[in-house]
Scaffold this motif. Structure first.
Motif, PDB file in Angstrom:
ATOM      1  N   HIS B 448      32.169  41.615  42.009  1.00 22.09           N
ATOM      2  CA  HIS B 448      33.176  42.691  41.955  1.00 22.09           C
ATOM      3  C   HIS B 448      34.158  42.552  43.119  1.00 22.09           C
ATOM      4  O   HIS B 448      35.370  42.598  42.934  1.00 22.09           O
ATOM      5  N   HIS B 452      38.326  41.604  43.305  1.00 20.00           N
ATOM      6  CA  HIS B 452      39.452  42.373  43.863  1.00 20.00           C
ATOM      7  C   HIS B 452      40.480  41.417  44.473  1.00 20.00           C
ATOM      8  O   HIS B 452      41.689  41.622  44.364  1.00 20.00           O
ATOM      9  N   GLU B 472      39.818  48.468  39.298  1.00 24.73           N
ATOM     10  CA  GLU B 472      38.376  48.687  39.447  1.00 24.73           C
ATOM     11  C   GLU B 472      37.595  48.209  38.214  1.00 24.73           C
ATOM     12  O   GLU B 472      36.552  47.575  38.333  1.00 24.73           O
TER      13      GLU B 472
END
Ligand SMILES: [Zn+2]
Lengths: 211, 811
Positions: B448, B452, B472
């Motif tokens: 994750h 980003h 997100e």
């Protein structure tokens, strides 16, 4: 159809009763419940705080100027004006029921035309117009109150059943001004507390009627 | 211009509208672009500079049709060649040589030479008056005044002069309050400046870095008006995830192979030399050298108070960790972290960082980030975060700032740091706190965070509002794809499936959150906060909860949706369910969407259109894959499925339209469009609009965010007598649910303000006089004149007027 004829009959019965109780003028014999077509306003007497008819008024929209006593300097004024339910308060180009006449300097010294200003108005339950117009920047001088400081408007609203001859009572139930001396930002908090208070005034209203 | 895109749910990217409108009417499947041989791709890569020049001249040629003057230009960044041989280049919009903040175009140069451009993300009619008055050092001073650093700056702030679109001006910011479980006004992050009158102004973007034992690690960025020095916008550049919340012995994945480096003295370091060919820019700026993906642990310099990080190096056996972890070592009696110190006492790090158990979190992070790097390389042919091979890193046992003790452990959090070009991972608070996390280094979380970075160097999605939700959701999805890739052995060029029917594989942080999970992609609302689908008002949610829309959409796209209403994967917006395309296909469609078709300000509609475009390009218009994309979006209430009638829509009216004070002064722009401000103790009328049905009745409900203060109830006719309490931070949620279709609802937000400034027990226009008298006085003697809770400013007039006119408007 039946309902409609019943209504006509009822009106016919009531009509003589109304006439009997009324000591009114000759014109009412032909049209006793004639819908009003125009509004008229007679200015109050005196030289104090008062609501006077503005020249921009029309036969169906009375524009009232708030004028104060000459020589008294203020930084803003707010008041609550109670009117009969049949009176409709009008709005101005700004969408508000109060119009700025340009006497009070609503912008700060920076004079950014987009900056928020202290100008507010609305109609509270009971048909109470509540309006206020205030200078926010204490660097702006207080203004002489002897000129039209703001405007409000009363309109003829056909949906309110106003009849010719009706008198529409107006009364200012609360009114306050920001006085010239509100202390200085450099004053101590106690002094500021004493000086940063609005002062009560009494606003005279004239006579508003429908024809 | 200021009204564009993000608040308009029905907007389509103009360049994509054709694909969207035309696709369902096509009967035959058109042919997608074929994959090109690797040798051809290599040739095309070598031609990237020429392709960029070609794309740039196409953009320059279209300036007049775009309403841009001769002063407009474009600057390419992050170009790449995709598997079909298309060169994709993102372009910053320039005005007189300076970047127009937030404005980008994307250009496509096909292998055959055709050029197309996506220009919906550009600012039109840009014109800036005058010249900047402030110098760069004055701009830095303005930013530092707001930043209020407690310790020394870690680096000189970075400054860039930009043409700033005034509609991006910040103002009221919201934050998630975990205690109230609700969004509240964030006074600390709100900027109380007014949007400039002109649509575009010169401004400085100032980026700051603090990393010391008084401030912790902070990366605040600012937009400073180059004329007035006012802060027009500020944001935290760190993208953290708190709100939801050799061989090595890892905690999460058992025994794993690690890519490490051996030094000249024969010792080993957690340094994967095969992942990253360019040095890390932050380490270089500190006088060091880092080549290859590296794992560090955090320390505090006891002499300077600066926070830093040290390598896991000098290891003699190259066997790291022992498979156990420990929570942040915290002295609860004294409220302090427990440190180990270097032999001379000059450095301190969290106790245990260098023990075998302390190495375990490093093993998980190193393995997770290495696998993520390989995933992007092998599946998408992407050379790391920026596709240029720049080396990144992870810091475990990270230290942050605490008011009590200076340095404190980063706890249930992990984050991507743009300035570091690296990531940080906390130790977690479990089991000290039963709902806390174990070390925040689980595979889907490392995936994750690195994702980003990929987003920053591709679509550049702005981290708030709809684009923040997409940012997100994208990270959650690729975190899961990395996990699937690792589960399948972390080799090969395709993404394998998880075991069929195992929904826990679609829970973010399934193992690291013993009490549950951070997020549930198959049904996001299981966390009690996230959205299962779009609704009017969703933009008020924190991006970690509004991301539920994309999370569930991509879950459906991959795994399908059930037609059984008792199933967790059922959607009332697509009652018939759908068949999924599998991980590999879903990920390819979405990766193409992220890297080729999304601009920084994209919303859900733009994402839908862009992903349909991607499916068309990969599999053809009219293909089952395209239909699946439409169905997956329909299943989260974005757009309609093919053949589906228009949906019932419930929405609150716009109170603060584009250009109004409360529109242009909010972060993100538009977030207050539908927020209604009302006075306390007043009977007001709530309105909402219901369309596409004859039954326009709604059921009202009212949530009370502050414990103990009841907000009352809304009558069936929409009248509501507001309560007598006010707490400016609270945004009171009002839900209107359609009686015709109970799956359709809107959430409005209300702010209550106390208007009785002169305390005479009557709310009227006279009260505003008391407010006006206090304008500009830092400490007003009458506390009741503070309508917004801060010292009296223009905001108080706006709030007073709004509340008064909402309650007492002239009929
Ligand atoms: Zn995140």
């Amino acid at each position: 159809m039946r309902l409609r004829s019943y209504a006509s009959i009822a009106a016919g019965i009531l009509l003589p009763l109304t006439l009997a109780c009324s000591g009114s003028s000759s014109s009412s014999t032909t049209a006793p419940s004639k819908p009003a077509k125009t509004l008229t306003y007679t200015d109050p007497a005196g030289t104090g705080w008062r609501l006077v008819k503005d020249a921009s008024s029309t036969s169906t929209r009375i524009v009232l100027d708030l004028v104060g006593p000459s020589g008294t300097k203020t930084r803003g004024v707010g008041f609550n004006l109670q009117a009969e339910p049949k009176a409709k308060f009008g709005t101005f180009a700004n969408g508000l029921p109060i119009n700025d006449t340009g006497v009070y300097q609503l912008l700060s010294a920076a004079a950014d035309p987009n900056e928020p200003i202290a100008l507010v108005g609305g109609v509270k339950p009971g048909n109470v117009l509540s309006v206020g117009i205030y200078q926010k920047d204490r660097a702006q001088p207080a203004q002489d109150s002897g000129a039209p400081l703001c405007q409000i408007a009363v309109e003829l609203d056909p949906s309110k059943g106003l009849e010719s001859g009706d008198h529409l009572a107006l009364s200012v139930v609360k009114a306050k001004v920001i006085p010239e001396d509100i202390g200085s930002a450099s004053d101590d908090l106690y002094t500021l507390n004493q000086k940063m208070r609005m002062a009560d005034i009494t606003i005279a209203t004239g006579s508003l009627s429908a024809k | 211009m200021s009204s564009r895109s993000r608040r308009s749910h029905s907007r389509l990217l103009p360049a994509l509208a054709f694909a969207l409108a035309a696709a369902p009417t096509l009967t035959a499947q058109s042919h997608p672009a074929p994959l090109l041989p690797a040798s051809r791709i290599v040739t095309l890569r070598a031609q990237i500079p020429a392709s960029i020049a070609k794309a740039k001249s196409a953009l320059l040629d279209s300036r007049s049709t775009l309403g841009l003057g001769d002063g407009a230009s474009f600057l390419a960044h992050n170009p790449f060649v995709n598997a079909q041989g298309r060169t994709v280049a993102h372009f910053h919009q320039l005005y007189e040589g300076h970047r127009v903040w937030g404005a980008e175009a994307i250009a496509y140069v096909e292998a055959g030479g055709d050029v197309e451009t996506l220009t919906s993300g550009l600012e039109k009619q840009v014109s800036v008056q005058g010249n900047p008055k402030l110098t760069t050092s004055q701009a830095i001073q303005a930013a530092l005044k707001d930043l209020e650093p407690k310790g020394p700056m870690t680096a000189q702030p970075k400054v860039e002069l930009v043409a700033f679109p005034s509609h991006f001006t910040g103002g009221i910011a919201t934050r998630f309050d975990p205690k109230k479980k609700a969004e509240v006004v964030d006074l600390g992050m709100s900027t109380w400046a007014k949007a400039p009158a002109e649509p575009y102004v010169w401004a400085y973007e100032v980026k700051t870095l603090l990393s010391n034992n008084k401030d912790g690690h902070r990366e605040m960025s600012y937009i400073v008006d180059a004329d007035t020095g006012a802060i027009l916008r500020k944001w935290n550049a760190l993208q953290g995830d708190t709100p939801a919340s050799g061989t090595g012995q890892s905690y999460y994945r058992g025994s794993v192979n690690l890519s490490t480096a051996q030094a000249g003295d024969g010792t080993f370091a957690l340094n994967a030399l095969d992942k990253g060919t360019q040095p890390n820019p932050y380490v270089a700026s500190q006088g060091g050298t880092q080549l290859g993906l590296t794992t560090y642990y955090a320390y505090a310099d006891m002499n300077t108070g600066m926070l830093g990080f040290l390598p896991y190096a000098g290891h003699t056996t190259n066997a790291w960790g022992n498979g156990t972890v420990y929570p942040s070592p915290w002295d609860y009696v004294n409220g302090m972290p427990i440190f180990d110190y270097s032999s001379d006492g000059s450095q301190a790090w969290l106790q245990g960082s260098l023990t075998p158990a302390g190495e375990t979190a490093a093993v998980d992070a190193h393995y997770g980030l290495s696998t993520t790097w390989d995933f992007y390389k092998n599946v998408f042919n992407r050379d790391g975060v920026d596709n240029l091979g720049t080396s990144t890193f992870g810091i475990v046992h990270d230290l942050q700032y605490s008011f009590w003790s200076g340095a404190a452990p980063l706890q249930d959090n992990a984050q991507w740091s743009p300035w570091y070009f690296g990531m940080e991972f906390g130790d977690g608070t479990y089991p000290d706190l039963p709902f806390g996390m174990i070390a925040v280094t689980e595979m889907d979380i490392t995936g994750h965070e690195l994702s980003h970075g990929v987003t920053e160097y591709s679509a550049g999605l702005i981290y708030d509002g709809f684009s923040g939700a997409l940012n997100e959701g994208n990270s959650d999805f690729f975190g899961k794809m990395v996990q699937a890739y690792a589960d399948g052995g972390a080799t090969g060029t395709t993404i394998p499936e998880f075991p069929a029917g195992d929904l826990t594989k679609w829970e973010v942080g399934h193992k690291s959150v013993p009490s549950g999970a951070l997020r549930y992609m198959y049904k996001p609302s299981l966390d009690g906060l996230s959205a299962d689908g779009w609704y009017d008002g969703i933009q008020m949610l924190d991006v970690h909860f509004s991301s539920g829309v994309l999370n569930r959409c991509l879950f459906f796209l991959s795994q399908g949706a059930s037609s059984d209403s008792s199933n967790l994967t059922y959607s009332p917006y697509l009652p018939g369910g759908m068949t999924g395309l599998g991980n590999d296909t879903a990920a390819r469609i979405w990766y193409k969407t992220l890297t080729e078709h999304l601009t920084p300000d994209a919303d859900f509609d733009a994402a839908r259109a862009a992903s349909i475009q991607s499916a068309d390009e990969l599999y053809g218009a009219g293909s089952p894959e395209e239909t699946a994309v439409m169905n997956a979006w329909a299943a989260v209430n974005v757009g309609s499925a093919p053949g589906q009638p228009p949906r019932v829509r419930v929405s609150f009216p716009v109170i603060n339209p584009p250009g109004s004070f409360l529109d242009t002064n909010a972060v993100p722009s538009g977030i207050l469009a539908k927020v209604q401000i009302f006075p306390t103790r007043t009977t007001v009328q709530i309105h909402c609009d219901v369309t596409n049905t004859t039954n326009t009745k709604v059921d009202w409900s009212l949530a009370t965010p502050t414990e103990g203060n009841q907000a009352g109830h809304i009558n069936p006719d929409g009248t509501w007598t507001t309560p007598g309490w006010t707490f400016y931070e609270d945004l009171i949620p009002i839900t209107a649910t359609s009686e015709a279709d109970p799956a359709q609802f809107a959430k409005g937000r209300v702010i209550l303000v106390e208007l009785d400034a002169d305390t005479d027990n009557e709310i009227d226009a006279v009260d505003l006089g008391s407010v006006a008298m206090a304008w500009g006085i830092p400490t007003a003697p009458h506390g009741s004149v503070n309508i917004t809770g801060a010292s009296v400013s223009d905001w108080d007039f706006v709030f007073f007027d709004q509340a008064f006119e909402n309650a007492f408007s002239v009929q």
